[in-house]
Enzyme design. Structure first.
Site, PDB file in Angstrom:
ATOM      1  N   GLY A  63       0.931  -1.125  -0.057  1.00 50.33           N
ATOM      2  CA  GLY A  63       0.142   0.063   0.004  1.00 50.33           C
ATOM      3  C   GLY A  63       0.772   1.206  -0.001  1.00 50.33           C
ATOM      4  O   GLY A  63       0.343   2.166  -0.438  1.00 50.33           O
ATOM      5  N   ASP A 119       1.183   3.297   4.712  1.00 48.18           N
ATOM      6  CA  ASP A 119      -0.038   4.038   4.056  1.00 48.18           C
ATOM      7  C   ASP A 119      -0.942   4.256   5.050  1.00 48.18           C
ATOM      8  O   ASP A 119      -1.407   5.442   5.310  1.00 48.18           O
ATOM      9  CB  ASP A 119      -0.507   3.237   3.075  1.00 48.18           C
ATOM     10  CG  ASP A 119      -0.528   1.659   3.467  1.00 48.18           C
ATOM     11  OD1 ASP A 119      -0.203   1.481   4.397  1.00 48.18           O
ATOM     12  OD2 ASP A 119      -1.057   1.000   2.393  1.00 48.18           O
ATOM     13  N   ASP A 122      -4.655   0.571  10.758  1.00 50.75           N
ATOM     14  CA  ASP A 122      -5.630   0.083  11.236  1.00 50.75           C
ATOM     15  C   ASP A 122      -5.743  -0.448  12.612  1.00 50.75           C
ATOM     16  O   ASP A 122      -6.046   0.667  13.630  1.00 50.75           O
ATOM     17  CB  ASP A 122      -6.299  -0.617  10.033  1.00 50.75           C
ATOM     18  CG  ASP A 122      -7.701  -1.049  10.232  1.00 50.75           C
ATOM     19  OD1 ASP A 122      -8.489  -0.564  11.090  1.00 50.75           O
ATOM     20  OD2 ASP A 122      -8.131  -1.992   9.616  1.00 50.75           O
ATOM     21  N   PHE A 171     -13.681   1.778   5.128  1.00 50.83           N
ATOM     22  CA  PHE A 171     -12.528   1.183   4.388  1.00 50.83           C
ATOM     23  C   PHE A 171     -12.380   2.021   3.083  1.00 50.83           C
ATOM     24  O   PHE A 171     -13.293   2.559   2.382  1.00 50.83           O
ATOM     25  CB  PHE A 171     -12.962  -0.184   3.775  1.00 50.83           C
ATOM     26  CG  PHE A 171     -12.043  -0.974   3.306  1.00 50.83           C
ATOM     27  CD1 PHE A 171     -10.980  -1.714   4.180  1.00 50.83           C
ATOM     28  CD2 PHE A 171     -11.737  -1.267   1.686  1.00 50.83           C
ATOM     29  CE1 PHE A 171      -9.912  -2.480   3.536  1.00 50.83           C
ATOM     30  CE2 PHE A 171     -10.556  -1.695   1.285  1.00 50.83           C
ATOM     31  CZ  PHE A 171      -9.612  -2.610   2.140  1.00 50.83           C
TER      32      PHE A 171
HETATM   33  P1  IMP Z   1      -3.511  -2.988  10.533  1.00 56.94           P
HETATM   34  O1  IMP Z   1      -2.291  -4.012  10.806  1.00 56.94           O
HETATM   35  O2  IMP Z   1      -4.648  -3.696  11.026  1.00 56.94           O
HETATM   36  O3  IMP Z   1      -2.960  -1.608  11.281  1.00 56.94           O
HETATM   37  O4  IMP Z   1      -3.312  -2.841   9.015  1.00 56.94           O
HETATM   38  C1  IMP Z   1      -2.631  -2.411   8.238  1.00 56.94           C
HETATM   39  C2  IMP Z   1      -2.949  -2.804   6.957  1.00 56.94           C
HETATM   40  O5  IMP Z   1      -4.140  -3.072   6.425  1.00 56.94           O
HETATM   41  C3  IMP Z   1      -2.686  -1.766   5.973  1.00 56.94           C
HETATM   42  O6  IMP Z   1      -1.142  -1.498   5.545  1.00 56.94           O
HETATM   43  C4  IMP Z   1      -2.995  -1.814   4.725  1.00 56.94           C
HETATM   44  O7  IMP Z   1      -2.617  -2.866   3.655  1.00 56.94           O
HETATM   45  C5  IMP Z   1      -4.439  -2.812   5.238  1.00 56.94           C
HETATM   46  N1  IMP Z   1      -5.627  -1.878   5.429  1.00 56.94           N
HETATM   47  C6  IMP Z   1      -6.324  -1.332   6.661  1.00 56.94           C
HETATM   48  N2  IMP Z   1      -7.170  -0.601   6.578  1.00 56.94           N
HETATM   49  C7  IMP Z   1      -7.317  -0.561   5.089  1.00 56.94           C
HETATM   50  C8  IMP Z   1      -8.353   0.357   4.223  1.00 56.94           C
HETATM   51  O8  IMP Z   1      -9.078   1.055   4.823  1.00 56.94           O
HETATM   52  N3  IMP Z   1      -8.156   0.106   2.943  1.00 56.94           N
HETATM   53  C9  IMP Z   1      -7.145  -0.572   2.426  1.00 56.94           C
HETATM   54  N4  IMP Z   1      -6.406  -1.148   3.071  1.00 56.94           N
HETATM   55  C10 IMP Z   1      -6.515  -1.155   4.535  1.00 56.94           C
END
Ligand code: IMP
Length: 195
Positions: A63, A119, A122, A171
């Protein structure tokens, strides 16, 4: 699939057939000019902080490739670039709760100033994983930069040093971010339209 790059920043995009989300609408969420202004601001802050140094910027694939590409073009300092690839999602639009290292960094970061370029944060699982992975290699410092932070959802026990935008728990796609590996080439960010 149509080439959305040709149709610059439409207000809405209907997801075409062939995707499990086909027929759903994406609405403009953050236009490209606002993204570029913010990326410039972050680059200026990093250039000031690392003046006369040469940090190594580590982009988190897939991303962050577009954010990284824009960010480095606005930097006024010396820097190096590397990438790491982490999987946390599978093919869903919500977190799977697990993180896997798919591609490690190639550079030796021992004694280096490291800047992790994300990027989106989340749940925070990915950055937590990265933080412990980086600590194993004893860098001089590790700084986290993310373009987007879902502040309501992120469960972090350390601060993210530079955050472009705090966004609600929606999202988002475009500007490097995908849904089902698609839409990464959009210049602006889009969110699924809530019905
Ligand atoms: P985390 O480990 O839950 O913080 O997620 C991080 C990864 O999830 C990011 O680097 C993205 O690849 C993916 N991700 C989380 N939210 C989104 C979104 O709203 N759109 C697209 N990819 C997302």
């Amino acid at each position: 699939m149509e080439n959305h790059m040709a149709d610059k920043d439409p207000q809405e995009i209907t997801i075409p057939s062939g995707s499990r989300y086909s027929g759903q609408m994406l609405e403009l969420f953050l236009p490209s000019d606002q993204i570029q202004t913010k990326v410039k601001e972050i680059a200026a802050l990093l250039s000031e902080r690392y003046q006369n140094q040469c940090p190594i910027l580590i982009g988190v694939l897939n991303g962050s490739f577009m954010f990284m590409a824009d960010l480095v073009r606005y930097l006024t300092i010396d820097f190096e670039v590397d990438f790491i690839k982490i999987a946390s999602y599978g093919h869903e639009t919500s977190s799977s709760g697990t993180v896997r290292l798919l591609k490690d960094i190639s550079a030796d970061i021992t004694g280096r100033d490291v800047v992790i370029v994300e990027d989106i944060v989340d749940t925070g699982l990915t950055v937590k994983f990265l933080r412990s992975r980086m600590a194993e290699a004893t860098p001089t410092s590790v700084t986290f930069v993310t373009l987007l932070l879902k502040a309501e959802v992120a469960n972090l026990d350390f601060p993210i040093d530079y955050v472009g935008f705090n966004i609600p728990n929606r999202f988002v796609v475009g500007y490097g971010l995908d849904v089902d590996q698609k839409f990464r080439g959009l210049r602006s960010l889009y969110a699924f339209k809530e019905i």
